[in-house]
Design an enzyme around this catalytic site. Structure first.
Site, PDB file in Angstrom:
ATOM      1  CG  HIS A 121      -0.222 -32.859  -5.562  1.00 33.31           C
ATOM      2  ND1 HIS A 121       0.808 -33.172  -4.738  1.00 33.31           N
ATOM      3  CD2 HIS A 121      -1.312 -32.711  -4.761  1.00 33.31           C
ATOM      4  CE1 HIS A 121       0.382 -33.224  -3.489  1.00 33.31           C
ATOM      5  NE2 HIS A 121      -0.904 -32.937  -3.469  1.00 33.31           N
TER       6      HIS A 121
HETATM    7  C1  UD1 Z   1      -6.384 -33.520  -3.506  1.00 35.80           C
HETATM    8  C2  UD1 Z   1      -6.428 -32.740  -2.196  1.00 35.80           C
HETATM    9  C3  UD1 Z   1      -5.001 -32.424  -1.748  1.00 35.80           C
HETATM   10  C4  UD1 Z   1      -4.162 -33.669  -1.684  1.00 35.80           C
HETATM   11  C5  UD1 Z   1      -4.230 -34.419  -2.994  1.00 35.80           C
HETATM   12  C6  UD1 Z   1      -3.510 -35.731  -2.879  1.00 35.80           C
HETATM   13  C7  UD1 Z   1      -8.364 -31.255  -1.883  1.00 35.80           C
HETATM   14  C8  UD1 Z   1      -8.841 -29.856  -1.958  1.00 35.80           C
HETATM   15  N1  UD1 Z   1      -7.129 -31.459  -2.367  1.00 35.80           N
HETATM   16  O1  UD1 Z   1      -5.804 -32.674  -4.478  1.00 35.80           O
HETATM   17  O2  UD1 Z   1      -5.046 -31.830  -0.450  1.00 35.80           O
HETATM   18  O3  UD1 Z   1      -2.831 -33.299  -1.412  1.00 35.80           O
HETATM   19  O4  UD1 Z   1      -5.599 -34.683  -3.323  1.00 35.80           O
HETATM   20  O5  UD1 Z   1      -3.121 -36.236  -4.124  1.00 35.80           O
HETATM   21  O6  UD1 Z   1      -9.059 -32.117  -1.421  1.00 35.80           O
HETATM   22  N2  UD1 Z   1      -7.983 -36.169 -11.318  1.00 35.80           N
HETATM   23  C9  UD1 Z   1      -7.982 -37.213 -12.219  1.00 35.80           C
HETATM   24  N3  UD1 Z   1      -8.084 -38.477 -11.715  1.00 35.80           N
HETATM   25  C10 UD1 Z   1      -8.216 -38.760 -10.394  1.00 35.80           C
HETATM   26  C11 UD1 Z   1      -8.238 -37.674  -9.496  1.00 35.80           C
HETATM   27  C12 UD1 Z   1      -8.103 -36.388  -9.970  1.00 35.80           C
HETATM   28  O7  UD1 Z   1      -7.859 -37.017 -13.418  1.00 35.80           O
HETATM   29  O8  UD1 Z   1      -8.306 -39.946 -10.016  1.00 35.80           O
HETATM   30  C13 UD1 Z   1      -7.805 -34.788 -11.855  1.00 35.80           C
HETATM   31  C14 UD1 Z   1      -9.108 -34.094 -12.167  1.00 35.80           C
HETATM   32  O9  UD1 Z   1      -8.915 -33.336 -13.284  1.00 35.80           O
HETATM   33  C15 UD1 Z   1      -9.284 -33.177 -10.962  1.00 35.80           C
HETATM   34  C16 UD1 Z   1      -7.852 -32.856 -10.573  1.00 35.80           C
HETATM   35  O10 UD1 Z   1      -7.107 -34.017 -10.876  1.00 35.80           O
HETATM   36  O11 UD1 Z   1     -10.016 -32.039 -11.261  1.00 35.80           O
HETATM   37  C17 UD1 Z   1      -7.685 -32.504  -9.114  1.00 35.80           C
HETATM   38  O12 UD1 Z   1      -8.232 -33.531  -8.268  1.00 35.80           O
HETATM   39  P1  UD1 Z   1      -8.790 -33.152  -6.802  1.00 35.80           P
HETATM   40  O13 UD1 Z   1      -9.124 -34.394  -6.090  1.00 35.80           O
HETATM   41  O14 UD1 Z   1      -9.822 -32.100  -6.922  1.00 35.80           O
HETATM   42  O15 UD1 Z   1      -7.568 -32.450  -6.135  1.00 35.80           O
HETATM   43  P2  UD1 Z   1      -6.053 -32.925  -6.006  1.00 35.80           P
HETATM   44  O16 UD1 Z   1      -5.208 -31.951  -6.718  1.00 35.80           O
HETATM   45  O17 UD1 Z   1      -5.926 -34.358  -6.355  1.00 35.80           O
HETATM   46  N1  UDP Z   2       2.451 -41.486  -3.700  1.00 36.00           N
HETATM   47  C1  UDP Z   2       2.327 -42.668  -4.431  1.00 36.00           C
HETATM   48  N2  UDP Z   2       2.503 -42.613  -5.785  1.00 36.00           N
HETATM   49  C2  UDP Z   2       2.789 -41.463  -6.454  1.00 36.00           C
HETATM   50  C3  UDP Z   2       2.908 -40.258  -5.698  1.00 36.00           C
HETATM   51  C4  UDP Z   2       2.718 -40.302  -4.324  1.00 36.00           C
HETATM   52  O1  UDP Z   2       2.104 -43.724  -3.854  1.00 36.00           O
HETATM   53  O2  UDP Z   2       2.915 -41.499  -7.682  1.00 36.00           O
HETATM   54  C5  UDP Z   2       2.244 -41.537  -2.244  1.00 36.00           C
HETATM   55  C6  UDP Z   2       3.385 -40.983  -1.447  1.00 36.00           C
HETATM   56  O3  UDP Z   2       4.369 -41.975  -1.236  1.00 36.00           O
HETATM   57  C7  UDP Z   2       2.694 -40.539  -0.174  1.00 36.00           C
HETATM   58  C8  UDP Z   2       1.335 -40.082  -0.668  1.00 36.00           C
HETATM   59  O4  UDP Z   2       1.144 -40.709  -1.934  1.00 36.00           O
HETATM   60  O5  UDP Z   2       2.521 -41.631   0.699  1.00 36.00           O
HETATM   61  C9  UDP Z   2       1.333 -38.597  -0.808  1.00 36.00           C
HETATM   62  O6  UDP Z   2       0.225 -38.214  -1.545  1.00 36.00           O
HETATM   63  P1  UDP Z   2       0.148 -36.832  -2.320  1.00 36.00           P
HETATM   64  O7  UDP Z   2       1.506 -36.315  -2.602  1.00 36.00           O
HETATM   65  O8  UDP Z   2      -0.764 -37.041  -3.455  1.00 36.00           O
HETATM   66  O9  UDP Z   2      -0.638 -35.906  -1.279  1.00 36.00           O
HETATM   67  P2  UDP Z   2      -0.231 -35.055   0.022  1.00 36.00           P
HETATM   68  O10 UDP Z   2       0.560 -35.921   0.930  1.00 36.00           O
HETATM   69  O11 UDP Z   2       0.517 -33.857  -0.444  1.00 36.00           O
HETATM   70  O12 UDP Z   2      -1.557 -34.673   0.573  1.00 36.00           O
END
Ligand code: UD1
Ligand code: UDP
Length: 361
Positions: free
Chosen positions: A206
């Site tokens: 991601h």
């Molecule tokens: C964010 C964090 C990242 C973290 C990740 C955990 C920032 C800059 N990034 O990344 O550090 O590792 O969360 O998962 O804060 N979207 C949906 N539904 C949701 C949420 C997101 O469709 O419930 C889609 C939207 O299109 C959005 C994209 O995912 O634009 C990215 O979401 P965003 O929260 O901006 O960043 P993450 O990639 O989730």
């Molecule tokens: N996780 C989850 N379901 C998923 C993917 C990840 O519960 O489908 C959990 C995972 O076990 C971990 C956390 O989400 O505890 C990690 O989140 P993510 O990979 O989104 O973000 P990061 O840790 O890289 O910030």
């Protein structure tokens, strides 16, 4: 003592669950939970509140997805209002997301002390949005809860005064211990997906630096598709990655070859991790959870903040530069018997939540 906790993204719900449980059983402490709304799909947010018994947010700011500046700015403005209204003694922020940075800046500008859980992590890659968020949050914080020795060293190297920094261990290790048994009892994901232990690779992707660039996305997914000819690859698909695959015209091919599933709740994720033969990921949390369950991990990045996992042989970095590299390194690692140190205490003893509350008090 009144404490505002700021959360917004999936990993933060898991981290905050550990500390909130401790705060709630502490006399004379009132916690006000603020959800920024950064993650909003049911399987990216609600499922964690239900499974991990997190209290419903006192404030749901409903911000949602925007560009970095717009998202962080909207959060900053809304969090400021909550802080002005609640007048807390402390604000706690977690990790390195835009919700973390917005919470830290809103608080520090109002002279409310900030506690940062998971302080001191560095990739030394300033192109990562998370790296900017971490550095600015650490330098705005009054109490910095570092999960590892490496994190403590990073903070000292940046001149942050020693008395602010506390090595407490990793709250995600606390979570793995606390919810591990519950996962084994409650999750039926292996049956639902018809998976047997040690017979599949679990993958998650991601990170912006992998999903936003066509060549890296193609290298990763081309590699995983080739690997899936030899062993099933189960991949709970983050919404960001679904959009990226669709944008690049790769979604159909990938859907045919991999076992793509919707994002799962934490309990299902624990079972998928525990029973995998190998984990391939760019997630920070998933790298560590693989180690907690002693499953080897390949990290599809140039660098990691969790350097101790690479040093101890449990994690191997795999820069996703080509399909061939991704395919070969993953397939080789399935058969290689590389040395893995049986290290103890890398992430503390499962008492990080308790230690954090003790220091706050
Ligand atoms: C964010 C964090 C990242 C973290 C990740 C955990 C920032 C800059 N990034 O990344 O550090 O590792 O969360 O998962 O804060 N979207 C949906 N539904 C949701 C949420 C997101 O469709 O419930 C889609 C939207 O299109 C959005 C994209 O995912 O634009 C990215 O979401 P965003 O929260 O901006 O960043 P993450 O990639 O989730
Ligand atoms: N996780 C989850 N379901 C998923 C993917 C990840 O519960 O489908 C959990 C995972 O076990 C971990 C956390 O989400 O505890 C990690 O989140 P993510 O990979 O989104 O973000 P990061 O840790 O890289 O910030």
């Amino acid at each position: 003592m009144k404490i505002i906790t700021i959360v917004g993204a999936r990993p933060q719900f898991i981290k905050a669950a550990v500390v909130s449980r401790k705060l709630q059983s502490t006399p004379n402490v009132q916690e006000v939970l603020v959800h920024t709304g950064q993650h909003y799909d049911g399987n990216m947010s609600d499922v964690f509140f239900q499974e991990l018994d997190i209290q419903p947010p006192d404030y749901h700011l409903g911000i949602g997805s925007y560009t970095h500046g717009a998202q962080t700015g909207k959060m900053l403005e809304a969090i400021e209002q909550v802080i002005l209204q609640e007048k807390p003694d402390w604000v706690i922020v977690y990790g390195d997301t835009n919700s973390t940075l917005a919470g830290a800046i809103a608080a520090v500008k109002l002279h409310i002390p900030v506690a940062h859980v998971e302080a001191g992590l560095r990739s030394f890659n300033r192109r990562m949005p998370e790296e900017i968020n971490r550095v600015l949050t650490d330098h705005s914080s009054d109490l910095l809860f570092a999960p590892t020795n490496a994190a403590v060293k990073n903070l000292h190297a940046e001149g942050i005064s020693e008395e602010k920094v506390h090595l407490v261990g990793d709250v995600m290790y606390d979570a793995a211990l606390y919810y591990g048994a519950k996962a084994a009892q409650n999750s039926s994901i292996l049956d639902r997906q018809k998976l047997t232990p040690q017979s599949y690779i679990l993958a998650t992707i991601h990170r912006a630096e992998n999903t936003d660039y066509s060549s890296r996305l193609q290298a990763i997914f081309g590699g995983l598709v080739a690997v899936a000819e030899k062993i099933p690859v189960v991949l709970p698909l983050h919404p960001r990655t679904r959009s990226a695959l669709s944008r690049e015209g790769l979604l159909n091919d990938v859907t045919r070859s991999l076992r793509l599933i919707e994002p799962v709740g934490y309990l299902d994720m624990v079972m998928l991790e525990k029973n995998a033969k190998l984990v391939a990921t760019d997630s920070g949390g998933v790298q560590k959870e693989a180690f907690f369950h002693r499953v080897p991990c390949i990290t599809l990045r140039e660098e990691t903040e969790w350097v101790e996992l690479v040093e101890s042989g449990w994690n191997q970095l795999l820069p996703p530069v080509s399909t061939v590299a991704v395919t070969n390194i993953i397939l080789n690692s399935l058969i290689s018997k590389s040395n893995k140190e049986e290290t103890v205490g890398l992430y503390g003893g499962g008492l990080a939540g308790e230690e954090i509350v003790k220091q706050l008090l």
